[in-house]
Scaffold this active site. Structure first.
Site, PDB file in Angstrom:
ATOM      1  N   CYS A   1      -6.076   3.498  -3.972  1.00 25.61           N
ATOM      2  CA  CYS A   1      -6.060   2.127  -3.465  1.00 25.61           C
ATOM      3  C   CYS A   1      -7.304   1.318  -3.806  1.00 25.61           C
ATOM      4  CB  CYS A   1      -5.818   2.130  -1.966  1.00 25.61           C
ATOM      5  SG  CYS A   1      -6.954   3.136  -1.011  1.00 25.61           S
TER       6      CYS A   1
ATOM      7  N   ASP B   1       0.835  -1.201   0.000  1.00 27.85           N
ATOM      8  CA  ASP B   1       0.000   0.000   0.000  1.00 27.85           C
ATOM      9  C   ASP B   1       0.874   1.257   0.000  1.00 27.85           C
ATOM     10  OD1 ASP B   1      -2.052   1.858   0.402  1.00 27.85           O
ATOM     11  OD2 ASP B   1      -3.132   0.535   1.751  1.00 27.85           O
ATOM     12  N   ASP B   2       0.699   2.094  -1.016  1.00 23.67           N
ATOM     13  CA  ASP B   2       1.400   3.383  -1.106  1.00 23.67           C
ATOM     14  C   ASP B   2       2.919   3.223  -1.161  1.00 23.67           C
ATOM     15  OD1 ASP B   2      -1.110   4.446  -0.929  1.00 23.67           O
ATOM     16  OD2 ASP B   2      -0.780   5.559   0.919  1.00 23.67           O
TER      17      ASP B   2
ATOM     18  N   HIS C   1       1.233   2.177   3.927  1.00 19.21           N
ATOM     19  CA  HIS C   1       0.308   3.279   4.126  1.00 19.21           C
ATOM     20  C   HIS C   1       0.553   3.880   5.501  1.00 19.21           C
ATOM     21  CE1 HIS C   1      -3.452   5.505   4.438  1.00 19.21           C
ATOM     22  NE2 HIS C   1      -3.796   5.142   3.208  1.00 19.21           N
TER      23      HIS C   1
ATOM     24  N   ARG D   1      -7.431  -2.107  -6.144  1.00 23.91           N
ATOM     25  CA  ARG D   1      -7.831  -3.392  -5.575  1.00 23.91           C
ATOM     26  C   ARG D   1      -8.998  -3.991  -6.351  1.00 23.91           C
ATOM     27  NH1 ARG D   1      -5.150  -3.424  -0.461  1.00 23.91           N
ATOM     28  NH2 ARG D   1      -3.968  -1.466  -0.488  1.00 23.91           N
TER      29      ARG D   1
ATOM     30  N   HIS E   1     -11.088  -2.900   1.919  1.00 27.24           N
ATOM     31  CA  HIS E   1     -11.369  -1.562   1.397  1.00 27.24           C
ATOM     32  C   HIS E   1     -12.020  -1.556   0.024  1.00 27.24           C
ATOM     33  CE1 HIS E   1     -10.006   2.926   1.133  1.00 27.24           C
ATOM     34  NE2 HIS E   1     -11.194   2.786   1.704  1.00 27.24           N
TER      35      HIS E   1
ATOM     36  N   LYS F   1       0.688   9.394  -5.820  1.00 25.21           N
ATOM     37  CA  LYS F   1      -0.642   8.816  -5.659  1.00 25.21           C
ATOM     38  C   LYS F   1      -1.708   9.890  -5.858  1.00 25.21           C
ATOM     39  CE  LYS F   1      -3.405   7.207  -1.675  1.00 25.21           C
ATOM     40  NZ  LYS F   1      -3.324   6.851  -0.228  1.00 25.21           N
TER      41      LYS F   1
ATOM     42  N   LYS G   1      -5.805  -5.782   4.328  1.00 22.45           N
ATOM     43  CA  LYS G   1      -6.691  -4.672   3.964  1.00 22.45           C
ATOM     44  C   LYS G   1      -7.667  -5.102   2.880  1.00 22.45           C
ATOM     45  CE  LYS G   1      -6.520   0.014   1.990  1.00 22.45           C
ATOM     46  NZ  LYS G   1      -5.697   1.221   1.772  1.00 22.45           N
TER      47      LYS G   1
ATOM     48  N   ASP H   1      -0.229  -0.811  -4.719  1.00 27.32           N
ATOM     49  CA  ASP H   1      -1.529  -0.433  -5.268  1.00 27.32           C
ATOM     50  C   ASP H   1      -1.512   0.909  -5.989  1.00 27.32           C
ATOM     51  OD1 ASP H   1      -1.247   1.171  -3.019  1.00 27.32           O
ATOM     52  OD2 ASP H   1      -3.205   0.701  -2.176  1.00 27.32           O
ATOM     53  N   ASN H   2      -0.514   1.727  -5.744  1.00 29.90           N
ATOM     54  CA  ASN H   2      -0.355   3.013  -6.438  1.00 29.90           C
ATOM     55  C   ASN H   2       0.993   3.579  -6.024  1.00 29.90           C
ATOM     56  OD1 ASN H   2      -2.983   3.752  -4.263  1.00 29.90           O
ATOM     57  ND2 ASN H   2      -0.915   4.465  -3.789  1.00 29.90           N
TER      58      ASN H   2
END
Length: 766
Positions: free
Chosen positions: A82, A44-45, A235, A86, A142, A402, A140, A341-342
Site C-alpha cells: 500500500c 485498499d487490498d 483492508h 500511494r 500512510h 499482495k 488513508k 493499491d495492490n
C-alpha cells in the site's frame, strides 16, 4: 513551472506618498478556464475481480457506472504493497526512488526505505496547487513516518505538508471502521458518533469529501479542485453496517471454488480476459472447498460475506459523492481515476482471522473461539480478515497476492471516467500501464507541466508516462515498455510483453530463487512457464531487472519482515527512549509512537486525585478488542487488564483506593520470553500481584493509546466505549527496561522510588 516560498520581486514603484507611487499586485496561480477537476479514488487490498464490471457478483453500481462512461484498464499494475503504491500514485515516480521501499512505519537506514516521500518528488497535490487548483485529501494517508504522527510532528509529511489544503482521515496502515483514529487537517479529532448511533468510517469519509467540495464550490467555483479519496475499504478489518451484512448472508455458502469459476466465466464474457486464459491451480495453502470441514466452511463463508458487504457499502458511499457532483453540475468535467493499491491480501492466513493482532504476532487462532464469535463478524466486536481461499477469489484469475510480484499482487482493476472528455464509454484497454503513469497522464490532461525546481528543491523527473493517446485509441501502443517490481525480495520485470518473476523465501539466498518466465500479453494468468524454453530471454530479463534496480534505487534487496525492521535501532526512534511522560489531556498517541512495552519489563505510573470513591475510569488504554492493555479504576480498586488476543488477564488491587492525591503504579517484571509478573502499588505500597502467562511478542496492533480515557474500540468489555476518567489526572509516566532481556532493570525517574515485591497469583477472564 517553478515555485518558491519567497515573495516575488515587487514590480510597482514606491514614492514618499501614494500620490507618487504605483501599485502592483502579483496574480495568484490560476488554471485555464474549463480545466477539469480531478478525483483519485484509491481502494485498499481490493482484488482484480471484486467489482461487478470486472466479473464480481458483488453489487458495485457506482463503479460500474463510472466504467460505463469511461474506460476499464485490464493490464494495469501497481507495487505489491500500500504505502509504495500511494507514493507512486501521488508523485508519478517509482516508490524506491522517492524513499518508500515498503510501509511508512519503518526507516531502514537506506535511501530507498526512509518511510517518507522525498521533497525532490513533488506530489500531484503540490503540482496542482501551484497551478491554481484547490486540493483536498480524505481517508488513508500512510506515507508519513508514523513516529511523526504525534501532535508534535514534524508535519512536513502529513497531507497539509505535501500540497493538500484540507485533510480528514487516518494516518496509519489501517483503522477500525467503527472506532477510527482520525485527523482533521493537522490535529487529531474524535469520531463524531458511535456505532450504536449508526457511525461507520466510510460514510464519515464520504460526508467529509462532499463537504470539502461543497465549500470549495461555494467560495472559489472558478477554480478546479483535486480530491484524493482513499477509503479504508477493503483492508481488514472487514466491517460493514448490519443491513449490508444481512444482504450477503448465505451468498458464499457454495465456497471459493464455485465463486472463483463463476467470476472467471464472467470475466471472459465481459472481455476482461482473453477467452483462452486458463484459471490457474490453487495457490499454495489453499485447499479445495470440498475438503474444508463443514464448520470451517460456515465460518469462512461468513468472513467473505463481511468483505463483500464492505465493498458494496463503499460503492454506495462513493455513489453519494458522484450524485452530489452531478447535482451541482461538476460531474461531467471531472476526471475520475479509480483503482486499488495492490492485489487482495494473504494476511488472513489459510484459516482467516477475527483478530489481526494475532496474525501480526504470528500467533495461531483457536478455531472454536472463532466459531463461537461467528455472529460478531463484520461488526464492531470483531476485526475479521478472510482466509487465503477468498483472497484468491478476489484476485481471479491471477496467481498469488499482495506483497508478491506475481500478477495477483500487482495487477488491479482500474477505471478512468471523464464524461466531458469525449472518451469512448464502456470500452476496455489492454495496454500495460503502471501506477506511476497515473499522475503523468492527469498532468497531461489538465495541462500542467511538472516543475524542474520546486521551492528551491531540484525535482527528479517523472518516471511515469502519459497514456493519453490510449484513452481514445484502443490500438495505441502502451506508454511504457518496461517496469520492475520488488517487495520483500520478491522480484519481477516486465519488458515488451514478457515478464520474469521470482518468488523469494524469506531468509534464503537470493541466488537460490527460481525465476519464471511468461509471455504476459498472451498468458496473463502466468500459467505457462517458458523459462526452460527461452533461457536467453530469461537471462536478458534478469539482467534488465538489475539495471532497473540500480537506476531506481531498489538496492540493497531486503527481505526482513515487519517485526525485525521494527527493532532496528536508529537515532530519534521511539525505541531509543526509556521514559515517557504524558500530561492529562493529550490526544491519542499513534500506535507507532507509543512506548514499546511489548515483551519487556516496564512500569506505568499515574498521579491522580479523587474526592469521591465513585470516581473512576480509564487512566491509560492501548489497543482495541483484538489486543492491548488498560489501567483503570473500577469499584474503587486499581485494575490492570491485559488483553492477549481476546483472552483477558486481570489484576485488581487488594484493597480500596484512598481519596485525595495518590500515585498509582503497575509494574511488569519479565520472567521469561513473553511472560512476566505484574505488580500494583498505591503510593509505593504493594497492592497485589499476578502472573501474566502470555504477552504479545512483537506488536500491540495498529491502534493507538489514550490517556485519561478510552475513546476508541474498548480494550476490555468491563467498561463502555468512550469511557473517561472522572477524577483528576496529572500525568501518566512509562519507564522501560533498556532491552527485552530477563532481569534487565527498569529505568529510574527522579521522582519515582524503587518498589518492593509481592506475592503472585493470576486470574483469566473469558
Amino acid at each position: 513551472m517553478t515555485s518558491s516560498l519567497a515573495d516575488p520581486p515587487y514590480e510597482g514603484t514606491i514614492g514618499r506618498t501614494y500620490h507618487d507611487s504605483t501599485e502592483h499586485w502579483s496574480a495568484p496561480p490560476s488554471a485555464a478556464p474549463g480545466t477539469p477537476n480531478v478525483v483519485y479514488v484509491l481502494l485498499d487490498d481490493v482484488g482484480f475481480a471484486d467489482f461487478g464490471c470486472f466479473g464480481a457478483e458483488i453489487d458495485t453500481p457506482t463503479i460500474d457506472r463510472l466504467a460505463a462512461s469511461g474506460l476499464r484498464y485490464t493490464n494495469f499494475h501497481t507495487s505489491p504493497l500500500c504505502s509504495p503504491t500511494r507514493a507512486s500514485v501521488l508523485t508519478g515516480r517509482n516508490h524506491h526512488s522517492v524513499g518508500m521501499r515498503m510501509l511508512s512505519n519503518f526507516d531502514s537506514g537506506f535511501p530507498s526505505g526512509r518511510g517518507r516521500i522525498t521533497h525532490a518528488a513533488a506530489t500531484v497535490a503540490e503540482m496542482l496547487a501551484d497551478a491554481g487548483f484547490n486540493t483536498m485529501a480524505v481517508g488513508k494517508w500512510h506515507v508519513a513516518p508514523l513516529e511523526h504522527t504525534t501532535p508534535s510532528g514534524p508535519y512536513d509529511q502529513w497531507p497539509l505538508g505535501r500540497g493538500f489544503e484540507r485533510y480528514y482521515g487516518f494516518l496509519e496502515a489501517e483503522t477500525d471502521n467503527f472506532y477510527p483514529e482520525l485527523v482533521h487537517d493537522n490535529h487529531q479529532v474524535d469520531p463524531p458518533a458511535t456505532p450504536e448511533e449508526g457511525y461507520h468510517l466510510t460514510e464519515d469519509l464520504t460526508d467529509r469529501a462532499i463537504g470539502f467540495v461543497r465549500d470549495q464550490t461555494s467560495f472559489t467555483p472558478e477554480k478546479p479542485f483535486f480530491l484524493y479519496l482513499a477509503y479504508a475499504a477493503a483492508h481488514a478489518p472487514h466491517q460493514a453496517p448490519p443491513e449490508y451484512l444481512a444482504k450477503y448472508r448465505g451468498r458464499y455458502d457454495a465456497g471459493w471454488d464455485v465463486v472463483r469459476a463463476d467470476r472467471h466465466r464472467r470475466q471472459i464474457g465481459l472481455g476482461i480476459i482473453p477467452p483462452d486464459a486458463p484459471l490457474p491451480p490453487h495457490n499454495p495453502g489453499v485447499v479445495p472447498w470440498d475438503d474444508v470441514p463443514p464448520e470451517q466452511r460456515r465460518l469462512f463463508a461468513r468472513m467473505q460475506e463481511a468483505y463483500a458487504a464492505m465493498v458494496d457499502h463503499t460503492d454506495a458511499q462513493l455513489g453519494r459523492l458522484v450524485d452530489f457532483l452531478e447535482r451541482i453540475g461538476r460531474l461531467d468535467n471531472t476526471i475520475f481515476v479509480l483503482m486499488s493499491d495492490n492485489g487482495a491480501s494473504p494476511e488472513g492466513t489459510p484459516l482467516g482471522t477475527l483478530n489481526p493482532t494475532a496474525f501480526q504476532n504470528r500467533v495461531p487462532e483457536n478455531l472454536q473461539d472463532s466459531l463461537d464469535r461467528i455472529d460478531e463478524i463484520g461488526g464492531p466486536r470483531a476485526q475479521s480478515n478472510y482466509p487465503l481461499g477468498w483472497a484468491q477469489v478476489s484476485n481471479t484469475p491471477f496467481r498469488r497476492y499482495k506483497q508478491h510480484t506475481h500478477e495477483g499482487g500487482v495487477r488491479v482493476p482500474f477505471v478512468l471516467s471523464w464524461p466531458a472528455g469525449d472518451l469512448p464509454g464502456g470500452q476496455v484497454r489492454t495496454q500495460f500501464q503502471h501506477s506511476i503513469d497515473v499522475t503523468a497522464t492527469v498532468l497531461d490532461l489538465v495541462g500542467v507541466q511538472p516543475p524542474a525546481v520546486r521551492r528551491g528543491v531540484p525535482q527528479m523527473p517523472l518516471h511515469g508516462r502519459s497514456f493519453r493517446d490510449g484513452l481514445r485509441d484502443p490500438a495505441a501502443p502502451p506508454s511504457r515498455d518496461r517496469q520492475y517490481f520488488e517487495m520483500f525480495g520478491h522480484r519481477g520485470i516486465y519488458h515488451q510483453g514478457w515478464k520474469a518473476v521470482a518468488f523469494h523465501e524469506r531468509g534464503t539466498s537470493w541466488d537460490e530463487d527460481r525465476w519464471e518466465l511468461y509471455r504476459i500479453d498472451e498468458d496473463p494468468t502466468e500459467s505457462r512457464d517458458l523459462a526452460a524454453e527461452y533461457p536467453e530471454v530469461l537471462r536478458r530479463l534478469i539482467e534488465e531487472f538489475w539495471i532497473e534496480a540500480a537506476r531506481y534505487d531498489v538496492l540493497p534487496l531486503d527481505d526482513r519482515g515487519f517485526a525485525v525492521r521494527a527493532r532496528v535501532p536508529r537515532p530519534g526512534s521511539v525505541r531509543d527512549r526509556l521514559v515517557f511522560t504524558y500530561l492529562a489531556g493529550v490526544p491519542t498517541v499513534s500506535g507507532a509512537a507509543v512506548p514499546p512495552t511489548m515483551n519487556r519489563s516496564h512500569a506505568i505510573t499515574a498521579r491522580v486525585r479523587r474526592t469521591d470513591a465513585a470516581q473512576g475510569g480509564v487512566i491509560v488504554a492501548l489497543g482495541n478488542v483484538s489486543g492491548g492493555y488498560v489501567l483503570h479504576i473500577k469499584d474503587n480498586r486499581l485494575v490492570y487488564e491485559y488483553n492477549y488476543l481476546g483472552e483477558h488477564h486481570v489484576l485488581r488491587s487488594e484493597g480500596e483506593l484512598p481519596l485525595g492525591p495518590v500515585e498509582l503504579t503497575f509494574e511488569l517484571t519479565k520472567t521469561a520470553d513473553c511472560q512476566g509478573v505484574g505488580r500494583l502499588y498505591v503510593d509505593g505500597e504493594a497492592a497485589g500481584a499476578a502472573l501474566f502467562p502470555r504477552l504479545l511478542p512483537f506488536f500491540h496492533g495498529f491502534a493507538g493509546m489514550d490517556i485519561g480515557r478510552s475513546i476508541h474500540s474498548p480494550v476490555s468489555p468491563s467498561y463502555p466505549a468512550r469511557h473517561e476518567f472522572s477524577g483528576e489526572l496529572e500525568y501518566v509516566r512509562f519507564r522501560l527496561a533498556a532491552s527485552e532481556e530477563v532481569g534487565e532493570p527498569i529505568a529510574a525517574a527522579d521522582d519515582v522510588a524503587p518498589r518492593p515485591s509481592a506475592g503472585v497469583g493470576f486470574e483469566v477472564v473469558d
